[in-house]
Scaffold this active site. Structure first.
Site: not given
Ligand code: IPE
Ligand code: IPE
Ligand code: MG
Length: 240
Positions: A23, A134, A40
């Site tokens: 995240d 792995l 990303h």
């Molecule tokens: C969890 O992150 C999903 C992934 C890392 C793919 P999110 O950013 O979607 O989760 P929330 O919305 O903060 O719970």
């Molecule tokens: C995690 O990063 C990747 C996915 C959920 C696909 P985020 O896109 O959720 O990044 P934040 O949480 O907005 O910083």
């Molecule tokens: Mg996120």
């Protein structure tokens, strides 16, 4: 060097299976005045390095949360961009991962993905099926609740009598029944929640949260997580 970086890792306390909620890509980009997709991209770049670190530390299974069933609710440009990035990353990294002995697996609903992405995932799974250095499970279009629903549907379709349904049987109907449950779940970017990740499998996982955003999560961060894990006492509800 921080004191925990000189502390030695006990090789007997390395988790067999580490699952990561990657995240903070969006916030990483925002902090730099970049579009979210740049975050990303940086996040997927980080995966190669992370997997190398996992091998060095002797971890055998890694699960990466790449896209949740709820992430479809993001703006269409972000979803489209992310899917493109994920497709590119498989294409770009497959040879290298295969040559390094990585076995790729998918967790989630394949049928919800674009046909081109589905075939890339299938190709990656087939090509790497014989590798064992792995095992890397990519949770893509994955939801913990969806996984449980899919398991229930299959159990019912198989006509299993209710009294034969137990935890072992349900576990055998999860997406990757041959893979041991995660020992350690790491979440980057500070949030203390599971966000629908591995609900069934995480029952007794140790949980570690770091404020570091995913693109900056490096080998020394992983080391800190492993040190914290090594200090936990896993009791599984018992007294010793
Ligand atoms: C969890 O992150 C999903 C992934 C890392 C793919 P999110 O950013 O979607 O989760 P929330 O919305 O903060 O719970
Ligand atoms: C995690 O990063 C990747 C996915 C959920 C696909 P985020 O896109 O959720 O990044 P934040 O949480 O907005 O910083
Ligand atoms: Mg996120």
């Amino acid at each position: 060097m921080a004191s925990n970086e000189v502390a030695t890792l006990d090789p007997t306390k390395i988790p067999r299976h580490v699952a990561i909620i990657m995240d903070g890509n969006g916030r990483w980009a925002q902090q730099r005045g970049l579009p979210r997709l740049a975050g990303h991209r940086a996040g997927t770049e980080n995966i190669r390095r992370l997997l190398e670190n996992c091998v060095e530390f002797g971890i055998q299974y890694v699960t990466l949360y790449a896209f949740s069933t709820e992430n479809w609710g993001r703006p269409p440009e972000e979803v489209r961009g992310l899917m493109g990035i994920l497709e590119n990353v498989i294409e770009r990294e497959l040879d290298e991962l295969d040559s390094k002995g990585v076995q790729l697996r998918h967790l989630g609903r394949l049928e919800g993905l674009a046909p081109a992405l589905q075939s890339k995932i299938k190709e990656a799974i087939q090509r790497t099926a014989g590798n064992s250095r792995l095992v890397v499970c990519v949770a893509l279009n994955y939801g913990g609740r969806a996984e449980i629903v899919d398991a229930i549907r299959r159990i019912i379709r198989e006509g299993v009598p209710p009294e034969q349904i137990d935890e072992a049987l349900v576990g055998q109907h999860m997406y990757a029944p041959d893979i041991p449950d995660p020992d350690l779940i790491i979440r980057t970017a500070g949030e203390s929640r599971l966000s629908n990740f591995l609900l069934w499998e995480a029952a007794y996982a140790e949980y570690y949260v770091t404020p570091t955003y995913w693109p900056d999560f490096d080998g020394s961060e992983l080391r800190r997580a492993l040190l914290a894990y090594g200090q936990r006492h896993r009791r599984f509800g018992q007294l010793k």
